[in-house]
Design a protein around this motif. Structure first.
Motif, PDB file in Angstrom:
ATOM      1  N   UNK A   1       0.847  -1.190   0.000  1.00 38.75           N
ATOM      2  CA  UNK A   1       0.000   0.000   0.000  1.00 38.75           C
ATOM      3  C   UNK A   1       0.882   1.240   0.000  1.00 38.75           C
ATOM      4  N   UNK A   2       0.636   2.106  -0.979  1.00 39.00           N
ATOM      5  CA  UNK A   2       1.363   3.373  -1.110  1.00 39.00           C
ATOM      6  C   UNK A   2       0.381   4.521  -0.918  1.00 39.00           C
ATOM      7  N   UNK A   3       0.914   5.669  -0.614  1.00 42.64           N
ATOM      8  CA  UNK A   3       0.083   6.873  -0.579  1.00 42.64           C
ATOM      9  C   UNK A   3       0.860   7.993  -1.242  1.00 42.64           C
ATOM     10  N   UNK A   4       0.124   8.925  -1.770  1.00 39.67           N
ATOM     11  CA  UNK A   4       0.747  10.051  -2.434  1.00 39.67           C
ATOM     12  C   UNK A   4      -0.311  11.062  -2.819  1.00 39.67           C
ATOM     13  N   UNK A   5       0.113  12.057  -3.556  1.00 42.75           N
ATOM     14  CA  UNK A   5      -0.836  13.082  -3.966  1.00 42.75           C
ATOM     15  C   UNK A   5      -0.599  13.440  -5.422  1.00 42.75           C
ATOM     16  N   UNK A   6      -1.670  13.939  -6.023  1.00 42.30           N
ATOM     17  CA  UNK A   6      -1.549  14.484  -7.356  1.00 42.30           C
ATOM     18  C   UNK A   6      -2.135  15.876  -7.345  1.00 42.30           C
ATOM     19  N   UNK A   7      -1.521  16.750  -8.105  1.00 39.09           N
ATOM     20  CA  UNK A   7      -1.965  18.130  -8.222  1.00 39.09           C
ATOM     21  C   UNK A   7      -2.564  18.291  -9.605  1.00 39.09           C
ATOM     22  N   UNK A   8      -3.818  18.736  -9.634  1.00 39.14           N
ATOM     23  CA  UNK A   8      -4.551  18.856 -10.885  1.00 39.14           C
ATOM     24  C   UNK A   8      -4.829  20.329 -11.158  1.00 39.14           C
ATOM     25  N   UNK A   9      -4.372  20.809 -12.301  1.00 36.06           N
ATOM     26  CA  UNK A   9      -4.683  22.163 -12.736  1.00 36.06           C
ATOM     27  C   UNK A   9      -5.716  22.047 -13.852  1.00 36.06           C
ATOM     28  N   UNK A  10      -6.808  22.808 -13.735  1.00 37.41           N
ATOM     29  CA  UNK A  10      -7.875  22.688 -14.720  1.00 37.41           C
ATOM     30  C   UNK A  10      -8.634  23.996 -14.865  1.00 37.41           C
ATOM     31  N   UNK A  11      -9.382  24.090 -15.952  1.00 35.85           N
ATOM     32  CA  UNK A  11     -10.296  25.195 -16.180  1.00 35.85           C
ATOM     33  C   UNK A  11     -11.706  24.667 -15.970  1.00 35.85           C
ATOM     34  N   UNK A  12     -12.532  25.478 -15.338  1.00 39.61           N
ATOM     35  CA  UNK A  12     -13.908  25.074 -15.074  1.00 39.61           C
ATOM     36  C   UNK A  12     -14.866  26.132 -15.607  1.00 39.61           C
ATOM     37  N   UNK A  13     -15.890  25.683 -16.329  1.00 41.96           N
ATOM     38  CA  UNK A  13     -16.943  26.566 -16.819  1.00 41.96           C
ATOM     39  C   UNK A  13     -18.238  26.178 -16.113  1.00 41.96           C
ATOM     40  N   UNK A  14     -18.757  27.078 -15.288  1.00 41.32           N
ATOM     41  CA  UNK A  14     -19.983  26.758 -14.558  1.00 41.32           C
ATOM     42  C   UNK A  14     -21.198  26.723 -15.477  1.00 41.32           C
ATOM     43  N   UNK A  15     -21.219  27.530 -16.537  1.00 44.23           N
ATOM     44  CA  UNK A  15     -22.377  27.520 -17.429  1.00 44.23           C
ATOM     45  C   UNK A  15     -22.454  26.236 -18.247  1.00 44.23           C
ATOM     46  N   UNK A  16     -21.303  25.654 -18.569  1.00 44.37           N
ATOM     47  CA  UNK A  16     -21.278  24.406 -19.328  1.00 44.37           C
ATOM     48  C   UNK A  16     -21.069  23.180 -18.436  1.00 44.37           C
TER      49      UNK A  16
END
Length: 93
Positions: free
Chosen positions: A33-48
């Motif tokens: 069992x391993x643990x770690x993290x990922x960093x996600x950069x994204x654009x979000x459109x609330x209307x779509x």
């Protein structure tokens, strides 16, 4: 922010915001069992209600194999991000 594609210009979507989120994971690799993290950069459109993923950084190369090689994990991460966005947008607690 400049539109990323023609549809943004045509629809007048100026509600696109860029966000970064950190996701912590526990996963099994070779019986350990391993643990770690990922960093996600994204654009979000609330209307779509759309997410455009820009960049993902992993704390461990093994995690990359686990995440990108498993469609269920990808769906779970996407669902996690969307749920967080809905909670933030509508102040659901």
């Amino acid at each position: 922010m400049l539109p990323k594609n023609r549809n943004d210009t045509l629809l007048g979507n100026n509600d696109i915001i860029c966000m970064t989120d950190i996701v912590f994971l526990r996963y099994m690799s070779e019986g350990i069992i391993h643990s770690g993290m990922l960093t996600v950069e994204f654009e979000y459109s609330s209307s779509l209600c759309s997410i455009n993923y820009l960049d993902v950084q992993y704390s461990d190369p093994e995690m990359r194999k686990h995440v990108e090689g498993n469609p269920n994990v990808l769906r779970n991460i996407d669902s996690h991000l969307r749920n967080n966005l809905l909670y933030q947008e509508y102040s659901i607690t």
